[in-house]
Scaffold this active site. Structure first.
Site, PDB file in Angstrom:
ATOM      1  CG  ASN A   5      -1.969  -1.654   0.675  1.00 17.87           C
ATOM      2  OD1 ASN A   5      -2.837  -1.003   0.280  1.00 17.87           O
ATOM      3  ND2 ASN A   5      -1.647  -2.126   1.845  1.00 17.87           N
ATOM      4  CD  GLU A   6       4.895   1.567  -3.059  1.00 18.69           C
ATOM      5  OE1 GLU A   6       5.459   2.503  -1.520  1.00 18.69           O
ATOM      6  OE2 GLU A   6       5.736   1.100  -3.266  1.00 18.69           O
ATOM      7  N   PRO A   7       2.156   5.043  -0.990  1.00 16.66           N
ATOM      8  CG  PRO A   7       4.132   6.416  -0.008  1.00 16.66           C
ATOM      9  CD  PRO A   7       3.485   5.461  -1.072  1.00 16.66           C
ATOM     10  CB  SER A  63      -2.831   2.564   0.208  1.00 19.98           C
ATOM     11  OG  SER A  63      -1.786   2.455  -1.325  1.00 19.98           O
TER      12      SER A  63
END
Ligand code: GLP
Length: 632
Positions: free
Chosen positions: A160-162, A164
């Site tokens: 879950n990258e920035p 998310s």
């Protein structure tokens, strides 16, 4: 708010700091074992959410040990993994499916049907349905009892990258460029890293009844501090864990180093002012108010939580001068000591001269990068310098570099240049070419190919060392077995590694040892190499030569050291700096590697140290190589 003591007042989540990653992993393994046994006693399953990466490897090793030695059974365990690279088949060396089987499942008695890992091969058109089904299966299993997490440097959990949000669910995502850079080592260059992944969402993670996030090493310190102390935000998905009622950050000391209570303790409560802490506080204050140390005022101190310090060691004028002198005395152009000089205030002792100096390089190139300028000075000042590369570094050589070299050797043969010899070099090269052509990408290299790549790095290192004045026969190569038998993120040292280094130490009986004591990532090659050194030093503690031996740590690549932590600062002129950069460039096979970026900036970090000395009000040099003194 979860703070339990005054100095944790900035922390918005519960944090346990352990001395080492091993201690923390053992504590979590005990908790998991208790959960599994309780559930087994009640005739119920224990549902675990599992993670990949180097971080949980220690935990899995401990669970395997408990299975083997303490009879811990996994018959009632159900697992769900967080994520998987999209597009990788299970058999791929870097698939999380393979990782989990190699690191855990193959060694315990979990029923195969109880294992769930996102499938990276689902066709694009059905990914959405597949992800919904994954969530359904988690619910049907009764939900996750304990979710284990690592954290990426972008603040991602799972993938879950920035960007998310807290409501995100299991889905297909695009990987952040920093994440792909961090994975470049595993895929031999960024180009090979998949662009997409399937990951459980932040929301799916927050559904777990208990969450334990693990983090080791200084590389994670900043992101841990932000996730724990800043308000929740999509720019740092791990920060949403603050909203969960039962989350724990289980971290080691280096990963805690950016927490306010550790880094700036005087801002959150009363502190005991040791000399080291005063030095750190004054260095911070000078940076913070942007004044050289000799211009700091009493008000500057009192306005920044340091009134006690003034009462104990002030007034400002006295304190300023004392710290100024301390830092001034770290600067020396004589890293091996200045013969015949008064060395009361010098970082290194004058006698004996010359000294036997051992420079340890975890992989070829680390030493020239960290202390190329100092190396040259040591040689010029008459010391007997030996460079020892602890590992061969062959895992860092891309196939195309090896192919070019093999082609070159075959060409030599075709051009008739080997007529005078038996031609065995070309025969070897043809074998190497054949191995390169037939191996599957990302599969481990056969031993001959690894040797070949290792020799390539040896020659690069010899060239780099020669550029620093160290002759060919003064570079030696230990090829420590832990590296030859391992792969990135999964290395494991044994007594054989310590034996090899111990005998080198006993042969050389050095007066000075230079090493990297890199606390950035405890599973990295430099960290393991340092651990081997620590053990070898413990073993030789009572040897006579040890009474006259000092250990100095040089900085690993891409680090900025706080000047308050520097014990010896070796300045470089503009000429010396460019000579150092020139010597680093001999490591040609490392172009295009993860380290490439840090190398292109070779020198910037040394210049940053010089700037820090200047801004503190000391001397203004072009560049400085910093060192710390180490003792057991
Ligand atoms: C990957 C994984 C994460 C993991 C992160 C950190 O991105 N998808 O689950 O937490 O890497 O990796 P490491 O533990 O090797 O630092």
């Amino acid at each position: 708010m979860h703070h339990t003591t005054e100095n944790q007042q900035r922390e918005r989540v519960r944090i346990h700091v352990h001395d080492t990653a091993d201690d923390a992993s053992r504590a979590l393994a005990r908790e998991i074992a208790a959960l599994i046994r309780d559930r087994a006693a009640a005739g119920r399953p224990a549902v675990l959410g599992l993670a990949t990466g180097s971080t949980p490897v220690r935990l899995y090793r401990e669970l395997i040990r408990m299975h083997r030695e303490e009879g811990l059974g996994f018959g009632n365990v159900v697992t769900f993994n967080l994520d998987e690279y999209y597009g990788l088949p299970r058999t791929h060396a870097e698939s999380y499916w393979r990782f989990m089987h190699e690191q855990l499942f193959d060694h315990i008695d979990i029923p195969p049907a109880a294992i769930h890992i996102p499938d990276g091969t689902v066709p694009r058109a059905t990914v959405f349905d597949w992800c919904r089904d994954y969530e359904r299966r988690i619910r049907e299993a009764g939900g996750i009892d304990l979710q284990i997490l690592g954290i990426g440097r972008t603040g991602h959990i799972g993938f879950n990258e920035p960007g998310s949000g807290p409501d995100s669910r299991t889905r297909l995502v695009t990987l952040d460029s920093m994440t792909r850079r961090d994975a470049a080592r595993d895929f031999l260059g960024e180009a090979g890293v998949p662009r997409h992944a399937i990951t459980m969402g932040v929301g799916s993670i927050l559904d777990a009844r208990r969450i334990v996030l693990l983090a080791w090493g200084g590389a994670k310190a900043r992101v841990i501090a932000e996730a724990a102390e800043k308000p929740p935000s999509e720019t740092l998905p791990a920060s949403f864990l603050q909203q969960h009622p039962d989350t724990l950050f289980l971290i080691d000391r280096p990963a805690a180093s950016e927490l306010t209570r550790v880094k700036l303790p005087w801002l959150v409560g009363p502190v005991g002012w040791t000399p080291a802490l005063s030095r750190r506080a004054v260095a911070w204050l000078s940076r913070h108010v942007q004044k050289p140390v000799l211009k700091l005022l009493d008000d500057d101190y009192t306005e920044h939580g340091m009134a006690d310090l003034l009462t104990e060691q002030g007034p400002a004028y006295m304190l300023n001068i004392r710290i100024f002198n301390e830092l001034q005395h770290t600067i020396t152009g004589w890293p091996g000591g200045k013969p015949g000089a008064d060395d009361t205030h010098r970082p290194e002792r004058a006698a004996p001269h010359p000294k036997r100096v051992l420079v340890l390089s975890p992989e070829p190139s680390d030493a020239t990068h960290g202390m190329g300028g100092t190396l040259r000075r040591l040689v010029e000042q008459g010391h007997q310098v030996t460079i020892a590369c602890q590992t061969s570094g062959n895992l860092g050589v891309p196939d195309d570099e090896a192919a070019t070299l093999a082609d070159f050797m075959i060409e030599l043969d075709d051009a008739g240049l080997r007529e005078t010899g038996p031609g065995s070099g070309a025969a070897l090269a043809r074998m190497i070419k054949q191995q390169l052509d037939t191996k599957a990408a990302f599969d481990g290299d056969p031993p001959a190919l690894r040797r070949f790549k290792g020799v390539l790095r040896r020659e690069e290192e010899r060239a780099a060392a020669r550029a620093c004045g160290v002759p060919r026969d003064r570079a030696c190569f230990l090829d420590l077995p832990f590296y030859e038998q391992g792969r990135y993120r999964q290395f494991r040292t044994t007594a054989a590694d310590v034996d090899a280094l111990t005998s080198l130490l006993r042969k050389l009986e050095p007066h000075q040892i230079f090493a990297t004591g890199d606390a950035d990532d405890p599973s990295s090659v430099p960290a393991l190499c340092f651990d081997v050194l620590r053990q070898a030093l413990a073993r030789t503690r009572d040897d006579a030569w040890r009474r006259d031996c000092r250990v100095w740590l040089y900085r690993g690549p891409a680090h900025d050291w706080d000047i308050a932590g520097i014990d010896m600062a070796v300045p470089m002129s503009p000429m010396e700096l460019s000579a150092k950069i020139h010597s680093i460039r001999h490591h040609k096979s490392q172009r295009g590697q993860q380290t490439d970026e840090t190398w292109r900036q070779a020198g910037h970090h040394d210049q940053a140290v010089a700037r820090a000395y200047d801004e503190f009000g000391l001397a203004n040099y072009e560049a400085i190589e910093p060192f710390r003194r180490w003792s057991e």
